[in-house]
Each structure stands twice: as C-alpha cells, then as structure tokens.
Design a protein around this motif. Structure first.
Motif, PDB file in Angstrom:
ATOM      1  N   SER A  55     -62.335  39.960  41.135  1.00  0.00           N
ATOM      2  CA  SER A  55     -62.033  40.355  39.767  1.00  0.00           C
ATOM      3  C   SER A  55     -63.291  40.383  38.901  1.00  0.00           C
ATOM      4  CB  SER A  55     -61.008  39.394  39.174  1.00  0.00           C
ATOM      5  OG  SER A  55     -60.800  39.665  37.813  1.00  0.00           O
ATOM      6  N   LEU A  56     -64.102  39.349  39.015  1.00  0.00           N
ATOM      7  CA  LEU A  56     -65.326  39.282  38.202  1.00  0.00           C
ATOM      8  C   LEU A  56     -66.345  40.333  38.628  1.00  0.00           C
ATOM      9  CD1 LEU A  56     -66.032  37.176  35.870  1.00  0.00           C
ATOM     10  CD2 LEU A  56     -64.016  36.656  37.179  1.00  0.00           C
ATOM     11  N   ALA A  91     -61.980  37.278  31.110  1.00  0.00           N
ATOM     12  CA  ALA A  91     -61.722  37.927  32.392  1.00  0.00           C
ATOM     13  C   ALA A  91     -61.072  36.954  33.373  1.00  0.00           C
ATOM     14  CB  ALA A  91     -63.012  38.498  32.973  1.00  0.00           C
ATOM     15  N   VAL A  92     -61.526  35.713  33.369  1.00  0.00           N
ATOM     16  CA  VAL A  92     -60.927  34.689  34.235  1.00  0.00           C
ATOM     17  C   VAL A  92     -59.471  34.462  33.825  1.00  0.00           C
ATOM     18  CG1 VAL A  92     -61.010  32.251  34.907  1.00  0.00           C
ATOM     19  CG2 VAL A  92     -63.130  33.582  34.790  1.00  0.00           C
ATOM     20  N   TYR A  97     -56.090  32.510  35.760  1.00  0.00           N
ATOM     21  CA  TYR A  97     -56.624  31.156  35.915  1.00  0.00           C
ATOM     22  C   TYR A  97     -57.131  30.619  34.578  1.00  0.00           C
ATOM     23  CZ  TYR A  97     -56.418  32.416  40.796  1.00  0.00           C
ATOM     24  OH  TYR A  97     -55.966  32.812  42.020  1.00  0.00           O
ATOM     25  N   ASP A  98     -57.130  29.293  34.449  1.00  0.00           N
ATOM     26  CA  ASP A  98     -57.731  28.653  33.287  1.00  0.00           C
ATOM     27  C   ASP A  98     -59.241  28.840  33.359  1.00  0.00           C
ATOM     28  OD1 ASP A  98     -55.169  27.750  32.824  1.00  0.00           O
ATOM     29  OD2 ASP A  98     -55.599  25.670  33.355  1.00  0.00           O
ATOM     30  N   ALA A 104     -54.696  30.046  31.241  1.00  0.00           N
ATOM     31  CA  ALA A 104     -54.522  31.347  31.891  1.00  0.00           C
ATOM     32  C   ALA A 104     -53.523  32.221  31.140  1.00  0.00           C
ATOM     33  CB  ALA A 104     -54.038  31.138  33.323  1.00  0.00           C
ATOM     34  N   ASP A 105     -53.711  33.516  31.245  1.00  0.00           N
ATOM     35  CA  ASP A 105     -52.750  34.472  30.717  1.00  0.00           C
ATOM     36  C   ASP A 105     -51.435  34.283  31.476  1.00  0.00           C
ATOM     37  OD1 ASP A 105     -52.182  37.149  29.263  1.00  0.00           O
ATOM     38  OD2 ASP A 105     -51.662  37.540  31.363  1.00  0.00           O
ATOM     39  N   ALA A 106     -50.344  34.092  30.767  1.00  0.00           N
ATOM     40  CA  ALA A 106     -49.059  33.759  31.393  1.00  0.00           C
ATOM     41  C   ALA A 106     -48.574  34.848  32.353  1.00  0.00           C
ATOM     42  CB  ALA A 106     -48.011  33.497  30.320  1.00  0.00           C
ATOM     43  N   ARG A 107     -48.684  36.093  31.960  1.00  0.00           N
ATOM     44  CA  ARG A 107     -48.213  37.187  32.832  1.00  0.00           C
ATOM     45  C   ARG A 107     -49.033  37.258  34.111  1.00  0.00           C
ATOM     46  NH1 ARG A 107     -47.221  42.637  29.861  1.00  0.00           N
ATOM     47  NH2 ARG A 107     -45.521  42.806  31.354  1.00  0.00           N
ATOM     48  N   ALA A 108     -50.346  37.102  33.981  1.00  0.00           N
ATOM     49  CA  ALA A 108     -51.212  37.133  35.166  1.00  0.00           C
ATOM     50  C   ALA A 108     -50.940  35.925  36.054  1.00  0.00           C
ATOM     51  CB  ALA A 108     -52.681  37.180  34.751  1.00  0.00           C
TER      52      ALA A 108
END
Length: 127
Positions: A55-56, A91-92, A97-98, A104-108
């Motif tokens: 992802s990064l 982005a993380v 992820y935290d 962390a984004d809840a949906r992700a």
C-alpha cells in the motif's frame, strides 16, 4: 557488403556513451533528498506486512516501506518534497491499521482478514 553490416554496429556503439551520460544525472537527483519516518502500527502478521508495504509503495514520494512485525514498527523512506509524515500516517490508516496515536479507518479495518485484526478487541457480526 561487410561495410553495410558494420555501419549500423558502428553507429550504435558511437551513440551509447552519450545515452548513458544523459541518464546518470537523473538517478543522482532522486537519491539526494530523502527522509525516514517510523510509525507504530496495529499490524500483527506477515499478511499485514505485505499489505502495508504494498500500500505504501503506491504513495507519492515513498521510496521504501518496511514493517518489522514483532515490534509493529513501520519504517518509511520518502522524499519530503513529495509527501509528509502526516500523509503517510493517513495512508496507513486508510489501509486499515493504526498509525501511532491515530486509529485505523473503520471501513478499511473491517475489510482486513481476521488474522490481521487486533486480537484485544471483540468483534461482532452484524449479519
């Protein structure tokens, strides 16, 4: 006839040093200005490692990202003229992820495989 066959070879050899000289400065410019940031994440396994590093890699300005699974620390090498640590933290988060103190984004997070979810929280099915 031999002259006609040797002519393209000679032309190719005469241009190759010039082509190499033109591409060398661009490589040197890319490696000149880099910074490193580290983030404490909620990653727990090798699947998390692969997901975060991939992802990064797509983030603008990121040159490398490496997650140390046992310590949960993500180390990112990036170009400060292209991105910031705040953008990298976001982005993380968007990966699920935290990132340090940011959750962390809840949906992700909900899209992560079960093995990648935090073990200290209880999840309920809303089915």
């Amino acid at each position: 006839m031999k002259f006609l066959l040797a002519l393209p070879l000679f032309a190719l050899l005469s241009f190759s040093p010039n082509a190499q000289a033109q591409t060398a400065p661009a490589t040197a410019a890319k490696t000149g200005n880099v910074a490193t940031a580290q983030f404490k994440t909620s990653a727990v396994c090798d699947m998390c490692k692969a997901r975060l590093e991939k992802s990064l890699a797509y983030e603008k300005g990121v040159q490398s990202a490496t997650l140390d699974v046992p310590s949960k620390v993500l180390t990112v090498t990036y170009r400060p003229d292209k991105t910031t640590p705040a953008n990298l933290r976001t982005a993380v988060q968007k990966t699920g992820y935290d990132a340090d103190e940011l959750t962390a984004d809840a949906r992700a997070y909900n899209r992560l495989p079960d093995c990648c979810k935090k073990t200290n929280t209880v999840h309920t099915d809303a089915h």
